[in-house]
Design a protein around this motif. Structure first.
Motif, mmCIF file in Angstrom:
data_model
loop_
_atom_site.group_PDB
_atom_site.id
_atom_site.type_symbol
_atom_site.label_atom_id
_atom_site.label_comp_id
_atom_site.label_asym_id
_atom_site.label_seq_id
_atom_site.Cartn_x
_atom_site.Cartn_y
_atom_site.Cartn_z
ATOM 1 N N UNK A 276 37.847 25.466 42.002
ATOM 2 C CA UNK A 276 37.854 26.783 42.647
ATOM 3 C C UNK A 276 38.895 27.709 42.039
ATOM 4 N N UNK A 277 40.026 27.143 41.690
ATOM 5 C CA UNK A 277 41.066 27.951 41.042
ATOM 6 C C UNK A 277 40.537 28.489 39.717
ATOM 7 N N UNK B 239 43.570 17.457 44.244
ATOM 8 C CA UNK B 239 42.181 17.820 44.553
ATOM 9 C C UNK B 239 41.375 18.424 43.393
ATOM 10 N N UNK C 73 38.388 19.678 43.750
ATOM 11 C CA UNK C 73 37.742 20.899 44.245
ATOM 12 C C UNK C 73 38.694 22.069 44.126
ATOM 13 N N UNK C 74 39.988 21.813 44.350
ATOM 14 C CA UNK C 74 40.984 22.876 44.196
ATOM 15 C C UNK C 74 40.991 23.403 42.766
#
Ligand SMILES: [Mn+2]
Ligand SMILES: [Mn+2]
Ligand SMILES: [Mn+2]
Ligand SMILES: [Mn+2]
Lengths: 227, 227
Positions: free
Chosen positions: B122-123, B116, B118-119
């Motif tokens: 965000x991380x 992902x 998006x992961x």
DNA sequence: AAAAAAATTTAGGTGAGTCTAAAAATTTGA
DNA sequence: TCAAATTTTTAGACTCACCTAAATTTTTTT
């Protein structure tokens, strides 16, 4: 690839089978059918049979031809480990990274197969040893013990009672997004004002604030706890 | 398993090849040999040849039989994405979960393949958009730009100079544990007091406090920055 | 400029996990 | 109860990522 000279790991695929057998088996550990597994793994029955023979060979399931399948205690332990990881990562994604509860399942499907035990235990500690995931599902501890909670469905609550919203029985993004739009979140207070005798839909006051209509189709999927 | 009706993902294995080609290719993007890749992937040359044909088919590498291999810009982008994920997860493991810098590489080898986007973003945001990982390696941004830093090796520092410890050129647990035991950590200050003419070993004062002996074998693997 | 050595590719196979089609066992129900 | 419907297993085949052994190409050395 086989890693020479060491005990072979369980593959991604095997872990998924164990997890799905566990989920379909339910709390009483009932037998699971080949077809149900084919559906759950999105494969064909013939492929499932192949895999069942392999899992039986490894003593992860009890399997007799045509008789359905049950986890052994070894298989159950492994399934619970995978479920533990899945749910802990979901807590991480929602509580720490700020994802919505409708966005995290697919990512957790991947993260649940990361092998390190030390990683899981440190993640658990970092998250504050959570008991439940963002959907209200219980998180087994390192030994496989599930926190117990006796929830009821919102559809079982009678008029006049106040409850807390504790979990969902359906995890699809569309269902969760529907709850988001109507303003139902984990932990919210709900007072059942009126239950329609004909279609069992309910008039509910959320957080002493918003009044809304909940169909039985939805209320059967909401887990709550009496206040 | 092929996923019907959708553009096929790059596999775990393909991503590893791209990453290893990138690393062996070095900053100038030199050609990488089949044997070097066999070594890097812990497989045999014949297996490498098979995979190179597949990667070339997908336009991820430039490949002419017997001529070695180079990443295409498409392949380079993908390699940098994997490297970005690897290094961000290492920051997470060390800074957030409290692992030692000698413990995180193998876990990050797995996490780097979680797909992902998006992961990752965000991380990255959660970690505060770090520029360097726990070993001092630069973390490419979402577009693939590497933060630049012109470090020198401790072995190149002359007597009397003070430097900051910024990174390592060897990532093995044993090397990192050796540094831990001798008290050399990322970010520590080092003053080179004396360089032995015969074996190039150095007498170094760490954090104006501990005096210690550093062999050239070690000092060649330490990246530092002049104060 | 050959011959020898080294690197690389081709040929032919393996196991894991999947598939379809066909056979066999079990369950349903007339 | 026994034939039809359903479920499950077997048979045979495919792809992916790997292997060994043999052939081929390139590089090095004489
Ligand atoms: Mn989930
Ligand atoms: Mn969940
Ligand atoms: Mn690393
Ligand atoms: Mn690193």
């Amino acid at each position: 690839m086989t890693i020479a000279g060491c005990v072979m790991q369980n593959s991604f695929t095997e872990e998924n089978y164990l997890k799905i057998i566990h989920n379909l088996s339910g709390p009483e550990g009932a037998d699971v059918s080949t077809n149900a597994l084919a559906e759950g793994t999105a494969t064909r029955a013939a492929s499932v049979t192949d895999m069942l023979r392999k899992l039986a060979e490894k003593d992860l399931i009890h399997y007799k031809k045509y008789q359905g399948v049950r986890l052994t205690s070894k298989g159950e332990k492994l399934a619970l480990k995978v479920i533990r990881k899945h749910r802990l990562w979901e807590v991480f994604l929602v509580d720490i990274l700020g994802f919505g509860w409708d966005e995290v399942h697919d990512i957790a499907e991947e993260l649940e197969h990361i092998p390190s035990d030390r990683l899981v235990e440190r993640l658990d500690a970092f998250l504050g040893n959570p008991q439940f995931d963002p959907h209200g599902d219980p998180i087994p501890d390192a030994k496989g013990n599930m926190p117990t909670a006796n929830y009821l469905k919102l559809s079982e609550v009678i008029e006049g009672e106040k409850v807390l919203m504790m979990g969902v029985l359906e995890h699809s993004p569309t269902f969760l997004q529907h709850l988001d739009r109507t303003g139902i979140t984990l932990g919210c207070e709900m007072e059942v004002r009126e239950v329609n005798q004909y279609d069992k839909s309910a008039l509910v006051v959320v957080d002493r604030d918003k009044t809304l209509f909940v169909s039985q189709e939805v209320s059967k999927k909401l887990l709550v706890q009496r206040l």
